[in-house]
Design an enzyme around this catalytic site. Sequence first.
Site, mmCIF file in Angstrom:
data_model
loop_
_atom_site.group_PDB
_atom_site.id
_atom_site.type_symbol
_atom_site.label_atom_id
_atom_site.label_comp_id
_atom_site.label_asym_id
_atom_site.label_seq_id
_atom_site.Cartn_x
_atom_site.Cartn_y
_atom_site.Cartn_z
ATOM 1 N N GLU A 64 8.584 -13.279 13.218
ATOM 2 C CA GLU A 64 8.986 -14.297 12.329
ATOM 3 C C GLU A 64 8.473 -14.483 11.100
ATOM 4 O O GLU A 64 9.150 -14.885 10.148
ATOM 5 C CB GLU A 64 8.937 -15.691 13.079
ATOM 6 N N TYR A 101 4.262 -12.235 14.334
ATOM 7 C CA TYR A 101 4.543 -10.868 13.361
ATOM 8 C C TYR A 101 6.102 -11.075 13.060
ATOM 9 O O TYR A 101 6.295 -10.670 11.820
ATOM 10 C CB TYR A 101 4.259 -9.511 14.164
HETATM 11 N N1 LIG Z 1 3.388 1.910 11.674
HETATM 12 C C1 LIG Z 1 4.468 1.416 11.819
HETATM 13 O O1 LIG Z 1 5.052 1.902 13.043
HETATM 14 C C2 LIG Z 1 5.341 0.197 11.441
HETATM 15 C C3 LIG Z 1 6.594 -0.114 11.651
HETATM 16 C C4 LIG Z 1 6.966 -1.056 11.135
HETATM 17 C C5 LIG Z 1 6.471 -1.662 10.173
HETATM 18 N N2 LIG Z 1 5.205 -1.481 9.678
HETATM 19 C C6 LIG Z 1 4.678 -2.046 8.573
HETATM 20 O O2 LIG Z 1 4.270 -1.265 7.758
HETATM 21 C C7 LIG Z 1 2.923 -1.973 7.104
HETATM 22 C C8 LIG Z 1 1.834 -0.912 7.409
HETATM 23 O O3 LIG Z 1 1.603 -0.650 8.881
HETATM 24 P P1 LIG Z 1 0.478 0.374 9.320
HETATM 25 O O4 LIG Z 1 0.965 0.995 10.621
HETATM 26 O O5 LIG Z 1 -0.238 1.001 8.208
HETATM 27 O O6 LIG Z 1 -0.522 -0.811 9.860
HETATM 28 P P2 LIG Z 1 -2.198 -0.775 9.504
HETATM 29 O O7 LIG Z 1 -2.941 -1.871 10.317
HETATM 30 O O8 LIG Z 1 -2.701 0.551 9.806
HETATM 31 O O9 LIG Z 1 -2.143 -1.291 7.962
HETATM 32 C C9 LIG Z 1 -2.203 -2.227 7.599
HETATM 33 C C10 LIG Z 1 -3.198 -2.696 6.438
HETATM 34 O O10 LIG Z 1 -2.915 -4.057 5.781
HETATM 35 C C11 LIG Z 1 -4.433 -4.693 5.685
HETATM 36 N N3 LIG Z 1 -4.211 -5.975 5.675
HETATM 37 C C12 LIG Z 1 -4.103 -6.738 6.708
HETATM 38 N N4 LIG Z 1 -3.976 -7.966 6.530
HETATM 39 C C13 LIG Z 1 -4.222 -7.938 5.227
HETATM 40 C C14 LIG Z 1 -4.411 -8.888 4.046
HETATM 41 N N5 LIG Z 1 -4.188 -10.412 4.513
HETATM 42 N N6 LIG Z 1 -4.861 -8.803 2.867
HETATM 43 C C15 LIG Z 1 -5.156 -7.387 2.417
HETATM 44 N N7 LIG Z 1 -4.761 -6.362 3.468
HETATM 45 C C16 LIG Z 1 -4.482 -6.752 4.781
HETATM 46 C C17 LIG Z 1 -5.058 -3.864 6.860
HETATM 47 O O11 LIG Z 1 -6.505 -3.804 6.714
HETATM 48 C C18 LIG Z 1 -4.542 -2.496 6.854
HETATM 49 O O12 LIG Z 1 -5.233 -1.631 5.993
HETATM 50 C C19 LIG Z 1 2.883 -3.323 7.764
HETATM 51 O O13 LIG Z 1 3.281 -4.210 6.728
HETATM 52 C C20 LIG Z 1 3.374 -3.052 9.039
HETATM 53 O O14 LIG Z 1 4.112 -4.353 9.669
HETATM 54 C C21 LIG Z 1 4.440 -0.398 10.229
#
Ligand SMILES: NC(=O)c1ccc[n+]([C@@H]2O[C@H](COP(=O)([O-])OP(=O)(O)OC[C@H]3O[C@@H](n4cnc5c(N)ncnc54)[C@H](O)[C@@H]3O)[C@@H](O)[C@H]2O)c1
Length: 318
Positions: free
Chosen positions: A143, A141
């Site tokens: 990297e 994640y």
């Molecule tokens: N929630 C947090 O606290 C947080 C903190 C830092 C960064 N982020 C970033 O924000 C983004 C959203 O996070 P979240 O908390 O909503 O997570 P989440 O897991 O609820 O949402 C991620 C979404 O991406 C989809 N997904 C995963 N791999 C995929 C692929 N290869 N192709 C298409 N869709 C794909 C999943 O099905 C999911 O709907 C992420 O990129 C995460 O790294 C979130």
Amino acid sequence: MLVTGGAGFLGSHLCDRLIEQGHDVLCVDNFYTGTKDNVAALFASPYFELVRHDITFPLYIEVDSIYNLACPASPMHYQHDPVQTTKTSVHGAINMLGLAKRVGARILQASTSEVYGDPSVHPQKESYWGNTNPIGPRSCYDEGKRCAETLFFDYHRQHQLSIKVARIFNTYGPRMHPNDGRVVSNFIIQALQNAPITIYGDGSQSRSFCYVDDLVDGLLRMMETGPGLTGPINLGNPHEFTISELARKIIDLTNSNSELSYKPLPSDDPRQRCPDIARARSELGWEPKVDLAEGLATTIAYFEEQLREGRWRSIGGR
Ligand SMILES: NC(=O)c1ccc[n+]([C@@H]2O[C@H](COP(=O)([O-])OP(=O)(O)OC[C@H]3O[C@@H](n4cnc5c(N)ncnc54)[C@H](O)[C@@H]3O)[C@@H](O)[C@H]2O)c1
């Protein structure tokens, strides 16, 4: 507007807001952790489309703006298939940047505070380069997201792409997964069931928690800035709590009988994480507005409803 990962926790709230603002929204998701339920309320809108697609494969569509959020965000989910996690961050970024280049779209990357690793400076400013482990269980994640940032800035320098890189810190709110091991959802569910609240380590490690509406507001503001603003910009709540304080607050708000249960800290777990949001304040005029008690109350109400209706989701979210 394209939202990748739009059926996930943050993505679905972003889709809600974009539709409210009158945009045409294309939500792309492979439902690895996201669900149709998260966006079901939008199906009635003729301006909302949902496409099942994995962004590790190219996508040929016409859009003006891309919010690239696709990527599992909780350690439990991203460690389930670490190779796919890196592919989603890296191949996914290449595909979405390629799309942005082809159609001249501006593109925002949902990066993360994890790019700072286990930080040796506190709070973290965007100028800090981080302290990450390239070979540990969190590396797929951390990297992957670092490489995605590199790709964004190289596409910007090499192809003059209009990029925005947001470094998101811990965010919470309704539609978080009930069982993905993230601290806020874990504590709420354990408290609602009067089960022991599991604290990893001694509970003195601090975290900052940003409510989802504030975070989405930051993403929208960032996308609206001119091409000169690339970021990275930290988006998060600088107000720090220890994990023990969070547990006690949730016990109070749920009137729970839960007790605290301590377990060993997993490897690579950062001791302290807090954003310096001076740049977000000055460049975006943004800062979080929802305080922890208010945000937790809404989140607790959501989980109470999920629990009442027996809507538990397992890994894969299907
Ligand atoms: N929630 C947090 O606290 C947080 C903190 C830092 C960064 N982020 C970033 O924000 C983004 C959203 O996070 P979240 O908390 O909503 O997570 P989440 O897991 O609820 O949402 C991620 C979404 O991406 C989809 N997904 C995963 N791999 C995929 C692929 N290869 N192709 C298409 N869709 C794909 C999943 O099905 C999911 O709907 C992420 O990129 C995460 O790294 C979130």
